[in-house]
Design an enzyme around this catalytic site. Structure first.
Site, mmCIF file in Angstrom:
data_model
loop_
_atom_site.group_PDB
_atom_site.id
_atom_site.type_symbol
_atom_site.label_atom_id
_atom_site.label_comp_id
_atom_site.label_asym_id
_atom_site.label_seq_id
_atom_site.Cartn_x
_atom_site.Cartn_y
_atom_site.Cartn_z
ATOM 1 N N CYS A 77 0.924 -1.224 -0.002
ATOM 2 C CA CYS A 77 -0.007 -0.005 0.090
ATOM 3 C C CYS A 77 0.809 1.247 0.085
ATOM 4 C CB CYS A 77 -0.781 -0.045 1.168
ATOM 5 S SG CYS A 77 -2.115 -1.412 1.189
ATOM 6 N N HIS A 101 -3.327 7.438 2.078
ATOM 7 C CA HIS A 101 -3.762 6.173 1.813
ATOM 8 C C HIS A 101 -5.111 5.838 2.156
ATOM 9 C CE1 HIS A 101 -3.948 1.922 0.843
ATOM 10 N NE2 HIS A 101 -3.442 1.479 1.968
ATOM 11 N N ASN A 145 -9.902 -0.018 -0.278
ATOM 12 C CA ASN A 145 -8.534 0.026 -0.261
ATOM 13 C C ASN A 145 -7.878 -0.337 -1.456
ATOM 14 O OD1 ASN A 145 -5.949 -0.158 0.349
ATOM 15 N ND2 ASN A 145 -5.974 -0.992 2.363
HETATM 16 O O1 UT7 Z 1 -3.792 -0.805 3.493
HETATM 17 C C1 UT7 Z 1 -2.927 -1.561 4.483
HETATM 18 C C2 UT7 Z 1 -3.208 -1.299 5.961
HETATM 19 N N1 UT7 Z 1 -4.501 -1.854 6.379
HETATM 20 C C3 UT7 Z 1 -4.928 -1.394 7.383
HETATM 21 O O2 UT7 Z 1 -4.491 -0.207 7.923
HETATM 22 C C4 UT7 Z 1 -6.188 -2.093 7.926
HETATM 23 C C5 UT7 Z 1 -5.947 -1.683 9.352
HETATM 24 N N2 UT7 Z 1 -7.102 -2.494 10.257
HETATM 25 C C6 UT7 Z 1 -8.423 -2.326 10.223
HETATM 26 O O3 UT7 Z 1 -8.728 -1.460 9.357
HETATM 27 C C7 UT7 Z 1 -9.489 -2.877 11.179
HETATM 28 O O4 UT7 Z 1 -8.604 -3.402 12.031
HETATM 29 C C8 UT7 Z 1 -10.319 -3.733 10.501
HETATM 30 C C9 UT7 Z 1 -11.476 -2.873 9.739
HETATM 31 C C10 UT7 Z 1 -9.758 -4.664 9.572
HETATM 32 C C11 UT7 Z 1 -11.096 -4.450 11.577
HETATM 33 O O5 UT7 Z 1 -11.930 -3.513 12.568
HETATM 34 P P1 UT7 Z 1 -11.750 -3.675 13.801
HETATM 35 O O6 UT7 Z 1 -12.529 -2.607 14.616
HETATM 36 O O7 UT7 Z 1 -10.111 -3.661 14.329
HETATM 37 O O8 UT7 Z 1 -12.429 -5.184 14.108
HETATM 38 P P2 UT7 Z 1 -11.750 -6.468 14.859
HETATM 39 O O9 UT7 Z 1 -10.537 -6.997 14.040
HETATM 40 O O10 UT7 Z 1 -11.352 -6.102 16.232
HETATM 41 O O11 UT7 Z 1 -13.034 -7.333 14.974
HETATM 42 C C12 UT7 Z 1 -14.203 -6.914 15.595
HETATM 43 C C13 UT7 Z 1 -15.121 -8.182 15.316
HETATM 44 C C14 UT7 Z 1 -14.685 -9.583 15.417
HETATM 45 O O12 UT7 Z 1 -15.784 -10.472 16.029
HETATM 46 P P3 UT7 Z 1 -15.493 -10.855 17.352
HETATM 47 O O13 UT7 Z 1 -14.457 -11.819 17.583
HETATM 48 O O14 UT7 Z 1 -15.178 -9.493 18.381
HETATM 49 O O15 UT7 Z 1 -16.659 -11.712 17.669
HETATM 50 C C15 UT7 Z 1 -14.570 -9.828 13.949
HETATM 51 O O16 UT7 Z 1 -15.186 -11.339 13.880
HETATM 52 O O17 UT7 Z 1 -15.945 -7.876 14.078
HETATM 53 C C16 UT7 Z 1 -15.804 -9.082 13.242
HETATM 54 N N3 UT7 Z 1 -15.612 -8.914 11.986
HETATM 55 C C17 UT7 Z 1 -16.803 -8.678 11.183
HETATM 56 N N4 UT7 Z 1 -18.178 -8.551 11.183
HETATM 57 C C18 UT7 Z 1 -18.911 -8.341 10.366
HETATM 58 C C19 UT7 Z 1 -14.604 -8.850 11.180
HETATM 59 N N5 UT7 Z 1 -14.847 -8.796 9.825
HETATM 60 C C20 UT7 Z 1 -16.151 -8.467 9.847
HETATM 61 C C21 UT7 Z 1 -17.179 -8.237 8.772
HETATM 62 N N6 UT7 Z 1 -18.470 -8.270 9.089
HETATM 63 N N7 UT7 Z 1 -16.727 -7.827 7.486
#
Ligand code: UT7
Length: 331
Positions: free
Chosen positions: A114, A258, A288
């Site tokens: 990225c 980005h 993204n």
């Molecule tokens: O370009 C390269 C750089 N990339 C980035 O900068 C990405 C950085 N990370 C992020 O943007 C975020 O961490 C995410 C958007 C990927 C995830 O958001 P989060 O607030 O960190 O969520 P999480 O990973 O802590 O997940 C929270 C919950 C989980 O459920 P449990 O385990 O708490 O029950 C996931 O299973 O949300 C669940 N979850 C979803 N639910 C519905 C994860 N993806 C989804 C989804 N729909 N698509």
């Protein structure tokens, strides 16, 4: 006299097909509400079958050349920042070179995921400032959809396909020192700042490749950890870029970040103490697009008139590697 590389044109391309969050929710346990609230993404463009990264890159580069009023035969160097090349080799950049009808000069791919566009800008800027080339195209082009596991809701909802390009041209400034206020700064790239830390490579990677598995693999990410690194690394590199140019956030007209997560962009703007009216955001429509996201956002804001000649732009990105970087430019 100092030599600068000036951005003299930009272009972009998005595949026709749009996939909304609601469409993804028809085959995956997710929802528009979750995706929008956690990321800011509402839809993404997805390349058609038979449409390759080189096709996206060519369209963006062709648009940038038209915008610059420069013919392909005048291009000395082509850099394609991509993590999704058409083939393992030859470089996608050489395919784009042939499609454009530009011959003989160096054309190569650059892999910084990225952060690829910032890396590409830094490389082209160095070649121009050293006098090795006069005119360069830097393209960020991705078909991220081909690297996704469409059954993994943690990753597949986050990415999209697209391409953006800029044309850089050497610009000699007689007597301009760069000091004495921003009005006296020459137009062009003012500085670039690149970083990487391979210790954290596993946080965001693809679990395949020609030398390891012999397969393409799919994208794997520890989202929360990557988020944490993004916030810390971006804050550091923004400070570094401003300090190198003896600027404060108040000197910045536009932040062109980005587009990985709207919450990361909001955090960056809060850190800089700048309002929403000073940042270019496309994530809701593009998701993204990895190396393509910055030049896509740039092109949109130049075409709709937000970015004006003479303004100061701060570009920043972070991605797999981990890699991160920033670039300051006077438009
Ligand atoms: O370009 C390269 C750089 N990339 C980035 O900068 C990405 C950085 N990370 C992020 O943007 C975020 O961490 C995410 C958007 C990927 C995830 O958001 P989060 O607030 O960190 O969520 P999480 O990973 O802590 O997940 C929270 C919950 C989980 O459920 P449990 O385990 O708490 O029950 C996931 O299973 O949300 C669940 N979850 C979803 N639910 C519905 C994860 N993806 C989804 C989804 N729909 N698509």
């Amino acid at each position: 006299m100092i030599v600068r590389s000036q951005i003299v044109g930009c272009g972009s391309y998005l595949p026709e097909r749009i996939v909304t969050n609601d469409e993804i929710a028809t085959f995956l346990d997710t929802s528009d509400e979750w995706i929008t609230a956690r990321t800011g993404i509402r839809q993404r463009h997805i390349a058609a079958e038979g449409e390759y990264t080189s096709d996206l890159a060519f369209n963006a580069a062709d648009g940038a050349l038209r915008n610059a009023g420069i013919r392909a035969c005048e291009v000395d160097m082509i850099v394609v920042a991509t993590t999704t090349p058409d083939k393992t080799f030859p470089a996608t950049a050489t395919r784009v070179q042939a499609m454009l009808g530009a011959e003989g000069g160096p054309a190569f791919d650059l892999q910084a995921v990225c952060t690829g566009f910032i890396y590409g800008l830094a490389v082209a800027d160095s070649f121009i400032r050293l006098g090795q080339v006069d005119t360069a195209i830097v393209i960020g082009a991705e078909t991220m959809s081909r690297l996704l596991d469409w059954e993994d809701r943690n990753t597949c909802v986050l990415f999209g396909d697209g391409a953006g390009a800029v044309v850089l041209k050497s610009n000699n400034h007689h007597g301009a020192s760069g000091s004495g206020g921003r009005e006296n700064l020459p137009r062009g790239i003012l500085s670039t700042h690149l970083h990487s830390d391979g210790r954290f490579g596993d946080l965001l990677h693809v679990d395949g490749g020609p030398s390891s598995t012999g397969t393409v693999g799919t994208l794997q990410m520890s989202g929360r950890e990557v988020f944490r690194h993004a916030v810390a690394n971006l804050a550091d590199v923004l400070e570094e870029a401003l300090a190198a140019n003896e600027m404060t956030p108040a000197d910045i007209d536009w932040v062109v970040p980005h587009q990985a997560n709207k919450r990361i962009i909001d955090g960056t703007m809060r850190k800089l103490g700048l309002g929403d009216d000073r940042v270019i955001v496309t994530i809701e429509r593009h998701a993204n697009t990895s190396a393509a996201s910055i030049p896509l956002a740039l092109d949109e804001a130049v075409r709709d008139g937000r970015i004006q000649p003479g303004q100061i732009l701060l570009m920043e990105a972070m991605g797999g590697g981990m890699t991160w970087g920033a670039g300051l430019a006077r438009w």
